[in-house]
Design a protein around this motif. Structure first.
Motif, PDB file in Angstrom:
ATOM      1  N   GLY A  74      -4.353  35.052 -31.511  1.00 53.16           N
ATOM      2  CA  GLY A  74      -4.127  33.695 -31.036  1.00 53.16           C
ATOM      3  C   GLY A  74      -4.589  32.644 -32.038  1.00 53.16           C
ATOM      4  N   ARG A  75      -5.711  32.899 -32.685  1.00 52.09           N
ATOM      5  CA  ARG A  75      -6.208  31.957 -33.692  1.00 52.09           C
ATOM      6  C   ARG A  75      -5.281  31.896 -34.901  1.00 52.09           C
ATOM      7  N   LEU A  76      -4.746  33.051 -35.295  1.00 56.74           N
ATOM      8  CA  LEU A  76      -3.782  33.065 -36.391  1.00 56.74           C
ATOM      9  C   LEU A  76      -2.528  32.285 -36.003  1.00 56.74           C
ATOM     10  N   TYR A  77      -2.061  32.501 -34.788  1.00 59.91           N
ATOM     11  CA  TYR A  77      -0.889  31.764 -34.317  1.00 59.91           C
ATOM     12  C   TYR A  77      -1.168  30.261 -34.342  1.00 59.91           C
ATOM     13  N   ARG A  78      -2.332  29.858 -33.845  1.00 57.85           N
ATOM     14  CA  ARG A  78      -2.684  28.437 -33.809  1.00 57.85           C
ATOM     15  C   ARG A  78      -2.680  27.850 -35.220  1.00 57.85           C
ATOM     16  N   GLU A  79      -3.258  28.579 -36.175  1.00 59.79           N
ATOM     17  CA  GLU A  79      -3.303  28.105 -37.559  1.00 59.79           C
ATOM     18  C   GLU A  79      -1.900  27.959 -38.147  1.00 59.79           C
ATOM     19  N   LEU A  80      -1.054  28.950 -37.935  1.00 61.63           N
ATOM     20  CA  LEU A  80       0.310  28.898 -38.475  1.00 61.63           C
ATOM     21  C   LEU A  80       1.155  27.837 -37.773  1.00 61.63           C
ATOM     22  N   SER A  81       0.962  27.680 -36.483  1.00 64.40           N
ATOM     23  CA  SER A  81       1.699  26.675 -35.718  1.00 64.40           C
ATOM     24  C   SER A  81       1.319  25.265 -36.173  1.00 64.40           C
ATOM     25  N   LYS A  82       0.035  25.048 -36.354  1.00 60.06           N
ATOM     26  CA  LYS A  82      -0.452  23.747 -36.828  1.00 60.06           C
ATOM     27  C   LYS A  82       0.112  23.455 -38.227  1.00 60.06           C
ATOM     28  N   GLY A  83       0.083  24.456 -39.084  1.00 57.44           N
ATOM     29  CA  GLY A  83       0.636  24.276 -40.425  1.00 57.44           C
ATOM     30  C   GLY A  83       2.113  23.929 -40.387  1.00 57.44           C
ATOM     31  N   ARG A  85       3.738  22.429 -37.881  1.00 53.84           N
ATOM     32  CA  ARG A  85       3.878  21.065 -37.360  1.00 53.84           C
ATOM     33  C   ARG A  85       3.544  20.018 -38.423  1.00 53.84           C
ATOM     34  N   GLU A  86       2.643  20.370 -39.340  1.00 57.57           N
ATOM     35  CA  GLU A  86       2.233  19.435 -40.382  1.00 57.57           C
ATOM     36  C   GLU A  86       3.072  19.574 -41.651  1.00 57.57           C
ATOM     37  N   GLY A  87       4.134  20.365 -41.571  1.00 58.04           N
ATOM     38  CA  GLY A  87       5.039  20.501 -42.700  1.00 58.04           C
ATOM     39  C   GLY A  87       4.587  21.478 -43.770  1.00 58.04           C
ATOM     40  N   ARG A  88       3.606  22.322 -43.454  1.00 53.28           N
ATOM     41  CA  ARG A  88       3.095  23.282 -44.434  1.00 53.28           C
ATOM     42  C   ARG A  88       3.586  24.702 -44.174  1.00 53.28           C
ATOM     43  N   GLY A  89       4.459  24.878 -43.200  1.00 53.55           N
ATOM     44  CA  GLY A  89       4.974  26.210 -42.894  1.00 53.55           C
ATOM     45  C   GLY A  89       6.483  26.237 -43.028  1.00 53.55           C
ATOM     46  N   THR A 148       1.674  37.178 -23.600  1.00 56.16           N
ATOM     47  CA  THR A 148       0.615  36.714 -24.499  1.00 56.16           C
ATOM     48  C   THR A 148       1.135  35.618 -25.427  1.00 56.16           C
ATOM     49  N   VAL A 149       2.323  35.818 -25.971  1.00 55.35           N
ATOM     50  CA  VAL A 149       2.921  34.800 -26.842  1.00 55.35           C
ATOM     51  C   VAL A 149       3.231  33.542 -26.045  1.00 55.35           C
ATOM     52  N   ARG A 150       3.739  33.699 -24.822  1.00 52.80           N
ATOM     53  CA  ARG A 150       4.019  32.533 -23.968  1.00 52.80           C
ATOM     54  C   ARG A 150       2.750  31.704 -23.784  1.00 52.80           C
ATOM     55  N   GLU A 151       1.630  32.356 -23.531  1.00 51.31           N
ATOM     56  CA  GLU A 151       0.357  31.649 -23.359  1.00 51.31           C
ATOM     57  C   GLU A 151      -0.093  30.980 -24.662  1.00 51.31           C
ATOM     58  N   MET A 152       0.085  31.667 -25.789  1.00 48.91           N
ATOM     59  CA  MET A 152      -0.294  31.080 -27.077  1.00 48.91           C
ATOM     60  C   MET A 152       0.539  29.838 -27.360  1.00 48.91           C
ATOM     61  N   VAL A 153       1.816  29.897 -27.045  1.00 48.98           N
ATOM     62  CA  VAL A 153       2.707  28.761 -27.274  1.00 48.98           C
ATOM     63  C   VAL A 153       2.274  27.580 -26.405  1.00 48.98           C
ATOM     64  N   LEU A 154       1.989  27.842 -25.127  1.00 52.86           N
ATOM     65  CA  LEU A 154       1.555  26.772 -24.229  1.00 52.86           C
ATOM     66  C   LEU A 154       0.261  26.116 -24.703  1.00 52.86           C
ATOM     67  N   GLU A 155      -0.637  26.922 -25.247  1.00 52.96           N
ATOM     68  CA  GLU A 155      -1.928  26.399 -25.700  1.00 52.96           C
ATOM     69  C   GLU A 155      -1.840  25.656 -27.028  1.00 52.96           C
ATOM     70  N   ASN A 156      -0.880  26.006 -27.863  1.00 51.55           N
ATOM     71  CA  ASN A 156      -0.921  25.533 -29.245  1.00 51.55           C
ATOM     72  C   ASN A 156       0.240  24.683 -29.722  1.00 51.55           C
ATOM     73  N   ASP A 157       1.381  24.797 -29.100  1.00 54.30           N
ATOM     74  CA  ASP A 157       2.552  24.086 -29.624  1.00 54.30           C
ATOM     75  C   ASP A 157       2.716  22.746 -28.925  1.00 54.30           C
ATOM     76  N   HIS A 158       2.192  21.715 -29.566  1.00 51.49           N
ATOM     77  CA  HIS A 158       2.251  20.358 -29.021  1.00 51.49           C
ATOM     78  C   HIS A 158       3.056  19.489 -29.972  1.00 51.49           C
ATOM     79  N   PHE A 159       4.363  19.488 -29.778  1.00 49.62           N
ATOM     80  CA  PHE A 159       5.250  18.708 -30.653  1.00 49.62           C
ATOM     81  C   PHE A 159       5.404  17.306 -30.137  1.00 49.62           C
TER      82      PHE A 159
END
Length: 159
Positions: A74-83, A85-89, A148-159
């Motif tokens: 989940g932490r890896l997903y959060r890091e990659l998702s944030k990147g 959203r910020e244009g680094r992925g 598990t992925v559904r929960e990670m997306v809900l917690e981390n993907d804030h567009f």
């Protein structure tokens, strides 16, 4: 690079030479694994074990209990998702995350855990523990990964 087929083939040949010398081809083209003497074999084994430990340290969460695995996944997903959203992925990590985990276990984690068990570097008490956890996490991911992925997306993907 773990996806480099040529590097992988050389690594398998070196492992075979060190841990299964009677099954290893005699006409190896890799000069770094050609010495049949005991000192060379011991040195090769030590090098290979060290390489496996380094590889395992990067993905150790996958060979621990389910709770630890999902926490760090989940932490890896959060890091990659944030990147992303910020244009680094380059790609949105949600796409393929669930399926890619299964492939990662099959292609990399389970074979690595088998090597750790085979070389016995952690002793007989824990020899199969990492492999057991890897296989159990893979099994549970197949059953629970979508949720598990559904929960990670809900917690981390804030567009």
């Amino acid at each position: 690079d773990i996806a480099d087929k040529e590097r992988s083939a050389r690594g398998k040949l070196r492992w075979q030479k060190a841990f299964h010398p009677s099954q290893s081809p005699l006409d190896s083209q890799d000069e770094s694994i050609s010495g049949p003497d005991e000192a060379s074999l011991r040195s090769l084994k030590a090098t290979l074990v060290f390489e496996q430990i380094i590889q395992a340290s990067d993905v150790a969460h996958t060979m621990q209990c389910w709770e630890t695995f999902t926490k760090w996944n989940g932490r890896l997903y959060r890091e990659l998702s944030k990147g992303y959203r910020e244009g680094r992925g380059a790609s949105y990590p949600r796409e393929g995350w669930c399926e890619n985990e299964i492939g990662f276990f099959d292609f990399y984690i389970v074979p690595l855990a088998r090597k750790l068990e085979e070389c016995g570097v952690f002793g007989p008490a824990t020899a199969g523990e990492y492999l057991d956890h890897a296989l159990e996490n893979r099994r549970r991911w197949e059953e629970e990964g979508v949720e598990t992925v559904r929960e990670m997306v809900l917690e981390n993907d804030h567009f």
